[in-house]
Motif scaffolding. Sequence first.
Motif, PDB file in Angstrom:
ATOM      1  N   LEU A  91       5.577   7.345   5.281  1.00 49.78           N
ATOM      2  CA  LEU A  91       4.877   5.996   5.308  1.00 49.78           C
ATOM      3  C   LEU A  91       4.252   5.747   6.614  1.00 49.78           C
ATOM      4  O   LEU A  91       2.842   5.180   6.014  1.00 49.78           O
ATOM      5  N   ILE A  92       4.633   5.796   7.501  1.00 50.18           N
ATOM      6  CA  ILE A  92       4.107   5.517   8.817  1.00 50.18           C
ATOM      7  C   ILE A  92       2.830   6.502   8.880  1.00 50.18           C
ATOM      8  O   ILE A  92       1.773   5.989   9.320  1.00 50.18           O
ATOM      9  N   ALA A  93       3.156   7.678   8.974  1.00 49.34           N
ATOM     10  CA  ALA A  93       2.265   8.677   9.227  1.00 49.34           C
ATOM     11  C   ALA A  93       0.924   8.385   8.176  1.00 49.34           C
ATOM     12  O   ALA A  93      -0.345   8.674   8.408  1.00 49.34           O
ATOM     13  N   SER A  94       1.328   8.293   6.901  1.00 49.54           N
ATOM     14  CA  SER A  94       0.260   7.833   5.781  1.00 49.54           C
ATOM     15  C   SER A  94      -0.709   6.940   6.302  1.00 49.54           C
ATOM     16  O   SER A  94      -1.863   7.026   6.009  1.00 49.54           O
ATOM     17  N   MET A  95       0.059   5.893   6.559  1.00 50.45           N
ATOM     18  CA  MET A  95      -0.656   4.549   6.882  1.00 50.45           C
ATOM     19  C   MET A  95      -1.759   4.794   8.290  1.00 50.45           C
ATOM     20  O   MET A  95      -2.809   4.356   8.280  1.00 50.45           O
ATOM     21  N   ILE A  96      -1.313   5.545   9.197  1.00 57.23           N
ATOM     22  CA  ILE A  96      -1.939   5.932  10.383  1.00 57.23           C
ATOM     23  C   ILE A  96      -3.172   6.733  10.062  1.00 57.23           C
ATOM     24  O   ILE A  96      -4.361   6.511  10.348  1.00 57.23           O
ATOM     25  N   SER A  97      -2.841   7.749   9.258  1.00 61.62           N
ATOM     26  CA  SER A  97      -3.938   8.778   8.773  1.00 61.62           C
ATOM     27  C   SER A  97      -4.927   8.103   7.792  1.00 61.62           C
ATOM     28  O   SER A  97      -5.950   8.359   8.012  1.00 61.62           O
ATOM     29  N   SER A  98      -4.390   7.148   7.091  1.00 60.35           N
ATOM     30  CA  SER A  98      -5.498   6.589   6.256  1.00 60.35           C
ATOM     31  C   SER A  98      -6.399   5.532   6.832  1.00 60.35           C
ATOM     32  O   SER A  98      -7.495   5.449   6.610  1.00 60.35           O
TER      33      SER A  98
END
Length: 465
Positions: A91-98
């Motif tokens: 979830l953290i990685a997805s938020m940063i990538s988004s």
Amino acid sequence: MKKKDYLSLVLILLATTFSSIVLKQLGLGKENILMIFMIGVLSITAFTKGYWLGLMAACVSVIIFNYFFTEPLHTFIINSVNDMALMLFFLIASMISSSLTARFWRQLLISKRNEQTAKLLHEIAHGFLNVTSEDNIIHHGIRYIKEHIGYDSVVELAESSRIYPHDSFVSQEDKRITELPITGIAKRIGTLRLYVKNEDLNMEQAWLVNAVAAQMGIALDREYIYNERENTRIAMEREHLKSNLLRSIGHDLRTPLAGIAGASSYIVQRARSLDGESIERLARDINEQAEWLTTLVENILNMTRIDNDKLEVNKQIEVIDDVVSEAVTHIVGLGKRPFKITLPKEVVAVPMDGKMIVQVLVNLLDNAVKHTSRNCPIELIVSQKELYVEFNVADGGMGTGSDTSKLFDAFVTSGKTGADGKKGIGLGLAICKAVVKAHGGSITTGTSHLGGALFTFTLPYTEVE
């Protein structure tokens, strides 16, 4: 956000879920399945160009992963701490990538918008480079605003209070006026009034309108400076021409008058002691000086009429032989030269102002006499063509020189004194050109078959029945 963005979100999540289930059946681990969901989240962010849809996709992906791929299956219960940490890091990685992907798209859109704005501003600046005259510059700016923004506009000049376009009528219903100054280098030139709807201009529209107003001010300022310099140049040339005219007239009038006064005074003082031959010679000199003075005054009067646009051509049917004969009698010293006249065998009548054409021939023949020595031949050749009559004045002198571009301009002289000791003021050829042009003909110069100058002019003719 648009409906197609939500549709993209649903379709990409469905495709990601289905492909993950298939790959799980093939033995793919949880970590790799999460990478598939990561690709789905990034794809949604890229396609929809929005951060919040990417964040929503990340949260939904975590829920789907928990439901289909963590123990116990098909529940939202998480028994394993590893699974919880794995989903949290996802979830953290997805938020940063988004966030990074959305920021990249925003920067890309801003770059494209800036590029379009730069091209538009360059187009505006380049469009005003070749536009001249006050009317064209203002109408070009107004038309540019109308084409690119869709709003009507008018321009009011500060000094003259003129409004462009002259026939402007703009309905002010549901509209308000936005005023922008049009300034030059040192002063305000006018005001640009933009009639917009009851809404504010966006940043691009404001840039364009300000750029048009600025370029309009630069172009108008350039036009005013050019006109001012041109008017100054014309005024200086006019004063220079007046000075040359007065100086030349004073010199040329004094010469024949001095000759006339001297000869007549000599006759008066020695009348009783002079024989008939001496008196005849002095009288001939007085007559020649008077003829020259008459030609000079006639040229000055004709040039005055030309400058004032009052040159009136009263055409009548004139016989060529009579006009040529009349012109030859007015040329002083022509009888002492090798002079030849060639006329058409048949009688040719031409609609012309006889007095003016006589003056043209006098000027051309007198010019040939002045600029050749006494033994140089002079020829006047008149020939009948299909639609016009051609007059040629040829001599065996030194010619007109290589630069003939200003030969027919007023006050242009060779700077040399003629063979008879007289110096013209440079009006003869200018008058010839104006008179011939007023008759619908043309006049040119070149090299004659005698080796000297050749002046040719044409007149439309009518046959005598």
